[in-house]
Motif scaffolding. Structure first.
Motif, PDB file in Angstrom:
ATOM      1  N   GLU A 179       0.828  -1.225   0.000  1.00  0.00           N
ATOM      2  CA  GLU A 179       0.000   0.000   0.000  1.00  0.00           C
ATOM      3  C   GLU A 179       0.856   1.266   0.000  1.00  0.00           C
ATOM      4  O   GLU A 179       0.487   2.278  -0.599  1.00  0.00           O
ATOM      5  CB  GLU A 179      -0.891  -0.035   1.252  1.00  0.00           C
ATOM      6  N   ARG A 227      -0.363   7.219  -4.960  1.00  0.00           N
ATOM      7  CA  ARG A 227      -0.852   5.890  -5.266  1.00  0.00           C
ATOM      8  C   ARG A 227      -2.165   5.901  -6.052  1.00  0.00           C
ATOM      9  O   ARG A 227      -2.285   5.218  -7.073  1.00  0.00           O
ATOM     10  CB  ARG A 227      -0.955   5.172  -3.924  1.00  0.00           C
ATOM     11  N   GLU A 277      -3.078  -5.306  -3.677  1.00  0.00           N
ATOM     12  CA  GLU A 277      -2.401  -4.398  -2.762  1.00  0.00           C
ATOM     13  C   GLU A 277      -2.415  -4.977  -1.357  1.00  0.00           C
ATOM     14  O   GLU A 277      -3.459  -5.383  -0.865  1.00  0.00           O
ATOM     15  CB  GLU A 277      -3.116  -3.041  -2.784  1.00  0.00           C
TER      16      GLU A 277
END
Ligand code: SUG
Length: 427
Positions: free
Chosen positions: A253, A259, A277
């Protein structure tokens, strides 16, 4: 198209000199006694396992170490022995750099863009400059020679010189390719840092990544920034916190700085992508880095299922094992797990994925490559016995100044080249 993994054969000088700032394993194990013979055999066992799984396997050779030619460029004069003696007496740090076996981590040898990805339809390889660490920057010259030999017979392959050293480029360790399958045009993701984090350097520069995209003539490429937390926690290369294979991106993550924007950009270009993830709440960055969960090899087997080949250390981290159990239960693309003992390389921060350079090419192109770099069972047998005969059993920090050890390393490599049919002048 197929994917060939070229693993670095661990060289006879493998040792723990703690040369890599930002690499926590290298710092933690600095000063320990290494086992080069064991290290090379562990690496060969991994190569054999890949072959047994039906995957083509190649190898890259250990570099000439101690590298007297490099020391000569630093002003030491005389024959190889004299140069090394003088360096050890006056600048032992330089000799330690010239003695490193770091070329084993071939994920840092080059960045590879397969033919479907480039506008000119060529396979492009750019040798990494590894400019951020002295011991690694030595590698570029010999890596260039090996890759040029390996791909010389393949008309549509191009091996580029390293980028200028002002822009750090660490090769495939900061590069991921997503595609429907290896033969389809891919989306290439280049990951860079943004300056030092937590006192650790960012080894890949955005300018270098841009240069690679231009040079390789890529139609679909994205630049992504590593998160500062990841670098500060010891993710000195992106492949310590993420790995991609075909449609799968397997990532922590906290691997990337922006992201959500990155995931959205990936989904836009490759709608069938599966982003797996691992949340920080399940596996912390520290646990990910200690276990090298993401430095696994993610490969597609002949039945289409994916296998994750992990380092044995992953087994020692309960949070990682619990998460992997859940992963298998989801019945997603990753169906199998295997664990390999690579402890010697791991102690210097090199897991399964660091030890290999992936090259996707057409199956009919494989016989065009210089076959001396390809592995089969008979060659693996011969390499094991050669390693057992010539590689030192142990190297302690004070041994690095021992002329007998330098000679043993040169002799071991000469025996290897001879066995594989190389002439020293070629390399
Ligand atoms: O560059 N270790 C290597 C490990 C490279 C791992 N590669 C990837 N993540 N792809 C490095 O830090 C240690 C050498 C020493 O300390 O002697 C070293 O260079």
């Amino acid at each position: 198209m197929i994917e060939v993994n070229f693993d670095g054969l661990v060289g006879p000088s493998h040792n723990y000199a703690g040369l890599s700032l930002g690499n926590i394993a290298s710092a933690t194990h600095a000063g320990m006694v290494s086992a080069p013979r064991e290290a090379a055999l562990q690496g060969l066992a991994k190569m054999r396992r890949m072959m047994a799984l039906g995957l083509p396997q190649g190898l890259l050779l250990p570099h000439d170490r101690p590298d007297a030619a490099w020391l000569r460029r630093m002003g030491f004069a005389g024959d190889d022995m004299t140069v090394c003696r003088a360096a050890w007496a006056h600048e032992p740090g330089l000799l330690r750099n010239a003695f490193s076996a770091s070329a084993m981590w071939t994920a840092n040898a080059a960045t590879v863009s397969p033919r479907p990805d480039s506008v000119d339809g060529r396979l492009h390889l750019s040798v990494a400059n590894l400019a951020s660490m002295p011991h690694r920057s030595i590698e570029a010259q010999q890596t260039t020679r090996q890759l040029r030999l390996l791909f010389a017979p393949m008309p549509r392959a191009m091996v580029h010189d390293p980028l200028p050293a002002s822009f750090g480029d660490e090769g495939a360790a900061n590069h991921m390719r997503l595609c429907a399958d290896h033969g389809q045009e891919g989306l290439e993701i280049f990951v860079h840092g943004s300056g030092p984090s937590g006192g650790f350097p960012a080894r890949q520069s955005a300018t270098a990544s841009q240069g690679l995209v231009r040079r390789h003539g890529l139609r679909h490429a994205l630049l992504a920034r590593q998160s500062d937390e990841a670098i500060a926690a010891g993710a000195f290369h992106n492949d310590v916190v993420a790995v991609a294979n075909e449609t799968v991106l397997f990532t922590h993550e906290q691997a990337f700085a922006e992201r959500d924007a990155l995931y959205a950009a990936i989904r836009q270009q490759l709608p069938q992508v599966e982003i797996i993830e691992v949340p920080a709440a399940r596996v912390s960055l520290q646990e990910a880095i200690a276990s090298y969960l993401f430095n696994s090899q993610l490969v597609t087997l002949s039945d289409g299922a994916m296998l994750l080949l992990l380092p044995g250390e992953a087994r020692e981290v309960p949070a990682v094992m619990a998460w992997l159990e859940d992963l298998l239960a989801t019945n997603g693309p990753i169906r199998r797990l295997e664990f390999m003992t690579l402890r010697e390389s791991m102690r210097n921060g090199g897991g399964p994925a660091c030890l290999r350079l992936r090259v996707a090419l057409e199956e009919r192109e494989l016989p065009l490559l210089d076959q001396r770099f390809l592995l089969d069972e008979a060659k693996a047998d011969a390499l094991e016995s050669l390693v057992t005969r010539h590689w030192p059993q142990h190297i302690a920090p004070e041994d690095i100044g021992n002329p007998d050890l330098w000679q043993q390393c040169w002799t071991a490599r000469a025996a290897l080249l001879d066995m594989l049919g190389f002439h020293a002048e070629e390399l």
